[in-house]
Motif scaffolding. Structure first.
Motif, mmCIF file in Angstrom:
data_model
loop_
_atom_site.group_PDB
_atom_site.id
_atom_site.type_symbol
_atom_site.label_atom_id
_atom_site.label_comp_id
_atom_site.label_asym_id
_atom_site.label_seq_id
_atom_site.Cartn_x
_atom_site.Cartn_y
_atom_site.Cartn_z
ATOM 1 N N ARG A 224 0.844 -1.196 0.000
ATOM 2 C CA ARG A 224 0.000 0.000 0.000
ATOM 3 C C ARG A 224 0.879 1.246 0.000
ATOM 4 O O ARG A 224 1.892 1.300 0.680
ATOM 5 N N VAL A 227 -2.540 4.819 3.586
ATOM 6 C CA VAL A 227 -3.407 4.159 4.560
ATOM 7 C C VAL A 227 -4.566 5.088 4.883
ATOM 8 O O VAL A 227 -4.454 6.309 4.722
ATOM 9 N N ARG A 412 2.730 2.895 5.605
ATOM 10 C CA ARG A 412 2.740 2.377 4.242
ATOM 11 C C ARG A 412 3.844 1.335 4.057
ATOM 12 O O ARG A 412 4.834 1.322 4.800
#
Length: 452
Positions: A224, A227, A412
């Protein structure tokens, strides 16, 4: 500040030659079997398991170890299981050591993992040292080899504490202190693991290492770049000592080029002193008396990893903190800024690892491929109050960072670097240091983070 590789933001990008042959007893013929489903509970990304009680130690397999009772139970050498030679790759010296070992029961990960980080708390007096190994079972039914997660000593006269490079079985690899699956996208996961602690001492001696806490954090944090934003829950600021790593630039360059790379031990020293511990005058006698804050130099020396050639080895920092009276320390991941707020609100500051471009963190004034700082509070608006060691002097260490920026760079797992290449983020890695004597609220806050 420290160096990145893969998803581990404080590791060297390329690791050097292997750190010598393992000084271990013979390995068992078979590994832990896959006993857990690869389906993880919704929302869970982290599994913590630490052995620390008398019942924990008795449940393991002892080979020459004995259980030490009292207020802080552990394992120590009883009758050594044998002796072995260890060729220290950093001194060129080969010595003979008596050893005993303790192996945990297989732990079924509640979160089938792509990464596992071990950490431990121990006393290793002169003439002794320990080795931590981990062996896991994959979701396809096969097993890893016994991976060395660290060779550790409290001092640096008997052996040089070290990580071990070039460990891989084609499915997973060890990057200094982190066991990572080589291809998480394949769906392969680690579903169980065993931990083995081997204790060493000079032959015929009476000294013994004692291990009080040992375990690991397994995680499966998804890739990712961002977030979700969290909502502030608590405003509090803890009175934590403030130390700058940059006041030590050029000091003791044999430990990772001096203070400019000492973010991790500087952060560790802040928290150790927050809990009322500190090196003695005798401990600091080796430091140049003209240097301010000699305890930071001390922390750098005694967290230094001779293979990684840096002070940013996560479990080595935790192990250093736990050498102080009745302090405990673990390396883990938190899943949200709210979990961190809960800890701070209970009086527990948190050391966090993050990486970012200068423009991604307003007010930092620098960018980094990997950096440790200490979260000491939150403003009424929810912004993060951090003791940031990458400051020109101690007075400048206290910083207030924008909540949304800070939580994203910390949580992340992927980011773009200055060349617009996709590189890794830490996914919420942190150190938690805390005393054995805790309040009920502190115990609850740690339990909420999965630490018991």
């Amino acid at each position: 500040m420290t160096r990145p590789t893969s998803r581990r933001t404080v590791l060297a990008a390329a690791l050097a030659a292997a750190a010598g042959s393992a000084a271990t007893p013979a390995l068992a013929a078979s590994g832990p079997r896959a006993t857990a489903s690869v389906q993880r509970a919704p929302g869970r990304q982290v599994d913590n398991r630490f052995w620390s009680t008398s019942a924990d130690w008795r449940a393991g397999k002892a080979r020459g170890t004995r259980v030490v009772g009292g207020g802080r139970p552990g394992v120590a050498i009883g009758t050594p299981a044998g002796s072995t030679d260890y060729a220290d790759p950093h001194t060129g010296r080969t010595d003979t050591w008596e050893f005993a070992s303790w192996t945990s029961p297989a732990h079924a990960l509640s979160v089938p993992a792509t990464e596992v980080i071990a950490s431990w708390n121990a006393d290793a007096p002169a003439g002794t040292w320990i080795q931590i190994e981990l062996r896991g079972a994959y979701s396809d039914g096969s097993s890893t080899p016994w991976y060395v997660m660290g060779r550790w000593a409290g001092g640096d006269e008997d052996i040089r504490r070290t990580s071990v490079d070039d460990q891989s079985d084609g499915k997973s690899s060890v990057w200094t202190d982190t066991l990572s699956l080589d291809d998480p996208a394949s769906g392969l996961r680690l579903v169980t693991y065993e931990l083995r602690v081997t204790l060493y001492r000079k032959p015929g001696g009476e000294a013994t290492p004692t291990v009080w806490r040992a375990g690991a954090m397994g995680s499966d944090v998804p890739d990712r770049f961002t977030v979700p934003a969290s909502t502030p829950t608590a405003a509090r600021e803890l009175e934590v000592p403030r130390y700058s790593q940059n006041t030590h630039v050029g000091q003791y360059p044999e430990y990772d080029n001096g203070g400019e790379a000492w973010c991790s031990p500087t952060s560790s020293q802040m928290i150790i002193e927050y809990w009322g511990r500190k090196p003695t005058e005798d401990d600091l006698a080796w430091v140049d008396p003209d240097f301010a804050d000699p305890q930071v130099c001390h922390a750098a020396r005694f967290t230094y990893d001779y293979q990684y050639e840096g002070c940013g080895n996560w479990p080595f920092n935790a192990a250093y903190a736990a050498t102080y009276d009745d302090l405990q320390a673990v390396v883990t991941r938190l899943g949200s800024l709210n979990e961190l707020e809960t800890l701070v609100d209970a009086g527990i500051p948190v050391i966090t690892s993050q990486s970012f471009l200068e423009e991604e963190l307003t007010g930092a004034g620098y960018g980094t491929a990997g950096h440790l700082m200490t979260v000491v509070g939150f403003t009424p608006d929810g912004d993060v109050i951090a003791n940031d060691p990458a400051s020109p002097d101690n007075d400048a260490v206290r910083r207030v960072y924008q909540r949304r920026e800070w939580e994203n760079i910390w949580l992340r797992t992927q980011r773009h670097n200055a060349d617009d290449e996709v590189v890794s983020g830490t996914g919420g890695v942190c150190y938690l240091y805390f005393p054995t004597d805790l309040t009920t609220g502190q115990r609850k806050a740690l339990a909420a983070a999965g630490i018991r």
